[in-house]
Design a protein around this motif. Structure first.
Motif, PDB file in Angstrom:
ATOM      1  N   PHE A 203     -52.984  -8.525 -16.428  1.00  0.00           N
ATOM      2  CA  PHE A 203     -52.489  -9.070 -14.902  1.00  0.00           C
ATOM      3  C   PHE A 203     -54.021  -9.231 -14.097  1.00  0.00           C
ATOM      4  CE2 PHE A 203     -51.860  -7.368 -10.566  1.00  0.00           C
ATOM      5  CZ  PHE A 203     -50.864  -8.248 -10.186  1.00  0.00           C
ATOM      6  N   PHE A 204     -54.946  -8.188 -14.271  1.00  0.00           N
ATOM      7  CA  PHE A 204     -56.000  -8.026 -13.622  1.00  0.00           C
ATOM      8  C   PHE A 204     -57.084  -9.353 -13.783  1.00  0.00           C
ATOM      9  CE2 PHE A 204     -54.422  -4.046 -13.506  1.00  0.00           C
ATOM     10  CZ  PHE A 204     -54.253  -3.766 -11.925  1.00  0.00           C
ATOM     11  N   ALA A 205     -56.726 -10.089 -14.971  1.00  0.00           N
ATOM     12  CA  ALA A 205     -57.755 -11.076 -15.493  1.00  0.00           C
ATOM     13  C   ALA A 205     -58.145 -12.016 -14.579  1.00  0.00           C
ATOM     14  CB  ALA A 205     -57.320 -11.482 -17.049  1.00  0.00           C
ATOM     15  N   ASP A 206     -57.065 -12.764 -14.205  1.00  0.00           N
ATOM     16  CA  ASP A 206     -57.182 -13.887 -13.364  1.00  0.00           C
ATOM     17  C   ASP A 206     -56.614 -13.844 -11.972  1.00  0.00           C
ATOM     18  OD1 ASP A 206     -57.568 -16.740 -12.410  1.00  0.00           O
ATOM     19  OD2 ASP A 206     -55.458 -17.357 -13.615  1.00  0.00           O
ATOM     20  N   ILE A 207     -57.517 -13.735 -11.014  1.00  0.00           N
ATOM     21  CA  ILE A 207     -57.337 -13.495  -9.595  1.00  0.00           C
ATOM     22  C   ILE A 207     -57.909 -14.700  -8.886  1.00  0.00           C
ATOM     23  CG2 ILE A 207     -57.498 -12.355  -7.677  1.00  0.00           C
ATOM     24  CD1 ILE A 207     -56.428 -10.766 -10.128  1.00  0.00           C
ATOM     25  N   PRO A 208     -56.862 -15.910  -8.899  1.00  0.00           N
ATOM     26  CA  PRO A 208     -57.418 -17.338  -8.013  1.00  0.00           C
ATOM     27  C   PRO A 208     -57.453 -17.018  -6.686  1.00  0.00           C
ATOM     28  CG  PRO A 208     -55.364 -17.423  -9.010  1.00  0.00           C
ATOM     29  CD  PRO A 208     -55.398 -16.231  -9.658  1.00  0.00           C
ATOM     30  N   ALA A 209     -56.458 -16.488  -6.177  1.00  0.00           N
ATOM     31  CA  ALA A 209     -56.260 -16.544  -4.464  1.00  0.00           C
ATOM     32  C   ALA A 209     -56.496 -14.885  -3.883  1.00  0.00           C
ATOM     33  CB  ALA A 209     -54.951 -16.936  -4.329  1.00  0.00           C
ATOM     34  N   GLY A 210     -56.669 -14.123  -4.780  1.00  0.00           N
ATOM     35  CA  GLY A 210     -56.902 -12.738  -4.071  1.00  0.00           C
ATOM     36  C   GLY A 210     -55.729 -11.612  -4.739  1.00  0.00           C
ATOM     37  N   LEU A 211     -56.185 -10.398  -4.688  1.00  0.00           N
ATOM     38  CA  LEU A 211     -55.397  -9.502  -5.416  1.00  0.00           C
ATOM     39  C   LEU A 211     -55.218  -8.388  -4.196  1.00  0.00           C
ATOM     40  CD1 LEU A 211     -54.256  -7.846  -7.725  1.00  0.00           C
ATOM     41  CD2 LEU A 211     -56.633  -6.764  -8.069  1.00  0.00           C
ATOM     42  N   TRP A 212     -54.038  -8.101  -3.852  1.00  0.00           N
ATOM     43  CA  TRP A 212     -53.486  -7.235  -2.711  1.00  0.00           C
ATOM     44  C   TRP A 212     -52.878  -5.992  -3.313  1.00  0.00           C
ATOM     45  CZ3 TRP A 212     -53.807  -8.191   2.489  1.00  0.00           C
ATOM     46  CH2 TRP A 212     -54.337  -9.415   2.739  1.00  0.00           C
ATOM     47  N   ARG A 213     -53.277  -4.745  -2.847  1.00  0.00           N
ATOM     48  CA  ARG A 213     -52.722  -3.627  -3.070  1.00  0.00           C
ATOM     49  C   ARG A 213     -51.849  -3.217  -1.964  1.00  0.00           C
ATOM     50  NH1 ARG A 213     -56.426   2.061  -3.529  1.00  0.00           N
ATOM     51  NH2 ARG A 213     -54.980   3.187  -4.422  1.00  0.00           N
ATOM     52  N   VAL A 214     -50.587  -3.190  -2.409  1.00  0.00           N
ATOM     53  CA  VAL A 214     -49.625  -2.795  -1.384  1.00  0.00           C
ATOM     54  C   VAL A 214     -49.014  -1.291  -1.494  1.00  0.00           C
ATOM     55  CG1 VAL A 214     -47.390  -3.593  -0.255  1.00  0.00           C
ATOM     56  CG2 VAL A 214     -48.796  -5.309  -1.212  1.00  0.00           C
ATOM     57  N   GLN A 229     -46.374  -9.606  -9.282  1.00  0.00           N
ATOM     58  CA  GLN A 229     -46.514  -8.342  -9.200  1.00  0.00           C
ATOM     59  C   GLN A 229     -46.531  -7.297 -10.199  1.00  0.00           C
ATOM     60  OE1 GLN A 229     -44.321  -6.467  -5.853  1.00  0.00           O
ATOM     61  NE2 GLN A 229     -43.372  -8.413  -5.417  1.00  0.00           N
ATOM     62  N   LEU A 230     -47.372  -6.289 -10.258  1.00  0.00           N
ATOM     63  CA  LEU A 230     -47.529  -5.264 -11.304  1.00  0.00           C
ATOM     64  C   LEU A 230     -47.362  -3.967 -10.417  1.00  0.00           C
ATOM     65  CD1 LEU A 230     -49.843  -4.612 -14.329  1.00  0.00           C
ATOM     66  CD2 LEU A 230     -49.432  -2.624 -12.667  1.00  0.00           C
ATOM     67  N   ILE A 231     -46.341  -3.131 -10.687  1.00  0.00           N
ATOM     68  CA  ILE A 231     -45.913  -2.080  -9.911  1.00  0.00           C
ATOM     69  C   ILE A 231     -45.952  -0.625 -10.843  1.00  0.00           C
ATOM     70  CG2 ILE A 231     -44.074  -0.796  -9.157  1.00  0.00           C
ATOM     71  CD1 ILE A 231     -42.402  -3.511  -8.540  1.00  0.00           C
ATOM     72  N   GLU A 232     -46.737   0.280 -10.219  1.00  0.00           N
ATOM     73  CA  GLU A 232     -47.148   1.464 -10.656  1.00  0.00           C
ATOM     74  C   GLU A 232     -46.655   2.673  -9.670  1.00  0.00           C
ATOM     75  OE1 GLU A 232     -51.151   2.085 -12.692  1.00  0.00           O
ATOM     76  OE2 GLU A 232     -51.507   0.521 -11.006  1.00  0.00           O
ATOM     77  N   ALA A 256     -41.368  -2.653   4.935  1.00  0.00           N
ATOM     78  CA  ALA A 256     -40.888  -1.919   3.628  1.00  0.00           C
ATOM     79  C   ALA A 256     -41.463  -0.335   4.077  1.00  0.00           C
ATOM     80  CB  ALA A 256     -41.476  -2.272   2.427  1.00  0.00           C
ATOM     81  N   GLY A 257     -41.954  -0.233   5.325  1.00  0.00           N
ATOM     82  CA  GLY A 257     -42.729   0.883   5.656  1.00  0.00           C
ATOM     83  C   GLY A 257     -44.012   1.508   5.105  1.00  0.00           C
ATOM     84  N   GLY A 258     -44.883   0.257   4.842  1.00  0.00           N
ATOM     85  CA  GLY A 258     -46.038   0.519   4.019  1.00  0.00           C
ATOM     86  C   GLY A 258     -46.835   0.028   4.614  1.00  0.00           C
ATOM     87  N   HIS A 259     -48.317  -0.647   3.843  1.00  0.00           N
ATOM     88  CA  HIS A 259     -49.348  -1.390   4.269  1.00  0.00           C
ATOM     89  C   HIS A 259     -50.100  -2.034   3.388  1.00  0.00           C
ATOM     90  CE1 HIS A 259     -52.110   1.683   2.654  1.00  0.00           C
ATOM     91  NE2 HIS A 259     -51.199   2.609   3.067  1.00  0.00           N
ATOM     92  N   ALA A 260     -50.782  -3.100   3.323  1.00  0.00           N
ATOM     93  CA  ALA A 260     -51.208  -3.766   2.517  1.00  0.00           C
ATOM     94  C   ALA A 260     -52.887  -3.848   2.574  1.00  0.00           C
ATOM     95  CB  ALA A 260     -50.931  -5.301   2.724  1.00  0.00           C
ATOM     96  N   THR A 261     -53.734  -4.089   1.574  1.00  0.00           N
ATOM     97  CA  THR A 261     -55.145  -4.086   1.433  1.00  0.00           C
ATOM     98  C   THR A 261     -55.351  -5.255   0.402  1.00  0.00           C
ATOM     99  OG1 THR A 261     -55.413  -1.701   1.666  1.00  0.00           O
ATOM    100  CG2 THR A 261     -57.118  -2.745   1.068  1.00  0.00           C
ATOM    101  N   LEU A 262     -56.437  -5.895   1.052  1.00  0.00           N
ATOM    102  CA  LEU A 262     -56.897  -6.917   0.301  1.00  0.00           C
ATOM    103  C   LEU A 262     -58.006  -6.471  -0.638  1.00  0.00           C
ATOM    104  CD1 LEU A 262     -57.347  -9.940  -0.614  1.00  0.00           C
ATOM    105  CD2 LEU A 262     -58.862 -10.344   1.291  1.00  0.00           C
ATOM    106  N   PHE A 263     -57.583  -6.301  -1.845  1.00  0.00           N
ATOM    107  CA  PHE A 263     -58.416  -5.312  -2.871  1.00  0.00           C
ATOM    108  C   PHE A 263     -59.546  -6.095  -3.674  1.00  0.00           C
ATOM    109  CE2 PHE A 263     -59.441  -3.188  -6.958  1.00  0.00           C
ATOM    110  CZ  PHE A 263     -59.436  -1.742  -6.310  1.00  0.00           C
ATOM    111  N   ARG A 264     -59.282  -7.721  -3.949  1.00  0.00           N
ATOM    112  CA  ARG A 264     -60.442  -8.222  -4.383  1.00  0.00           C
ATOM    113  C   ARG A 264     -60.099  -9.674  -4.317  1.00  0.00           C
ATOM    114  NH1 ARG A 264     -59.934  -7.280 -10.464  1.00  0.00           N
ATOM    115  NH2 ARG A 264     -60.534  -5.112  -9.890  1.00  0.00           N
ATOM    116  N   GLY A 265     -61.199 -10.465  -4.090  1.00  0.00           N
ATOM    117  CA  GLY A 265     -60.969 -11.721  -3.717  1.00  0.00           C
ATOM    118  C   GLY A 265     -60.525 -12.265  -2.535  1.00  0.00           C
TER     119      GLY A 265
END
Length: 306
Positions: A203-214, A229-232, A256-265
């Motif tokens: 899932f983390f191998a190809d990040i063309p537009a940006g990886l978000w951590r929600v 999406q990948l859910i943990e 949804a009661g949370g927040h989002a971070t631009l993790f990579r790219g």
């Protein structure tokens, strides 16, 4: 770098911030112990100070807690050059504001972390990983049902129609849970969880537009966002690869009661971290001014104005 003190009987290790997780892991492994929050080692380059400063935890975080929950004490050099000591090497030793835990996730903006004392835990006696084919909605519902039951679930992951769950603990508890849950046993499970921990998973191998951590409550419904999406963490951490703009992603996270971070790219001009509410931003700014009044340490690293 270097381990300052390690007492296996007290389940506490103290090391300088530049000590690699490889060195710490080797010392703990000899005593059959581990850093319970499973921080990523990033090919052995990650350090204890870096893990605390970034606040990064791995798959086991859903069961044991975050990095900050294991930080017992820290030595910090502030922006005035003073060396400050916070906390200690035992539990329940803090009176007042627990600054040592405040450092977790601060990204070096408050000062230079010198030493850290963290709590460690014994390595689980038994582990087994099970897989279940199910949709995202079904997986989130099932994870919340299981989360309310006395099951030794130490990690979970949903990706491409497959829910993977790790059970850890006493042999009898793991065997009983396997009997109750069913599912298909996953071979080479350690490699699977390591791939998530180190972000080597496909899932983390190809990040063309940006990886978000929600980050959202575990009971939040599926995020209606384009992409993959990948859910943990029982549904609490949702990795998202998407071309959607930052406002759309953050609006969905807030709903949804949370927040989002631009993790990579991606486009970092939109702000890497979720905008703070005015009251919370004021607290952050006051802390920054207290520890680093001249703005020496990583100014603008988290937010432009501090």
């Amino acid at each position: 770098s270097g381990i300052v003190a390690y007492d296996p009987t007290e389940l506490v290790i103290t090391a300088r911030a530049g000590t690699t997780l490889r060195e710490i892991g080797k010392a703990l492994s000899e005593q059959n112990q581990l850093l319970a929050f499973e921080p990523p080692r990033f090919d052995g380059l990650a350090t204890l100070g870096g893990i605390v400063a970034s606040g990064l935890a791995g798959p086991r975080r859903q069961a044991v807690g975050a990095v900050r929950d294991f930080v017992l004490g820290a030595v910090l050099m502030d922006g005035k050059g003073d060396v400050l000591h916070f906390g200690g090497q035992v539990m329940k030793n803090v009176a007042g504001y627990d600054v040592s835990r405040l450092l977790a996730g601060s990204l070096g903006t408050l000062g230079l972390i010198l030493d850290v004392s963290v709590k460690v835990l014994p390595r689980p006696v038994a582990q087994q990983t099970l897989q279940f084919p199910m949709s995202e909605t079904e997986a989130l519902q099932q994870l919340n049902i299981w989360g309310g039951q006395p099951l030794p679930i130490s990690a979970s992951c949903w990706y491409q129609g497959q829910l993977t769950v790790r059970l850890s603990g006493a042999r009898a508890a793991v065997d009983a849970a396997v009997q109750k849950l069913g599912g298909q046993t996953l071979e080479n499970a350690d490699s699977f969880w390591d791939s998530l921990r180190e972000q080597h998973h496909g899932f983390f191998a190809d990040i063309p537009a940006g990886l978000w951590r929600v980050s959202v409550p575990t009971v939040a419904e599926p995020l209606q966002l384009p992409g993959e999406q990948l859910i943990e963490w029982g549904g609490a951490q949702r990795w998202l690869k998407t071309t959607a703009n930052a406002n759309t992603i953050r609006a969905a996270a807030e709903k949804a009661g949370g927040h989002a971070t631009l993790f990579r790219g991606g486009d970092k001009s939109v702000g890497v971290f979720h905008p703070l509410q005015p009251a919370v931003a004021s607290i952050h700014r006051n802390l920054k001014n207290t520890f680093d009044p001249a703005g020496i340490f990583n100014r603008g690293r988290m937010y432009p104005d501090f």
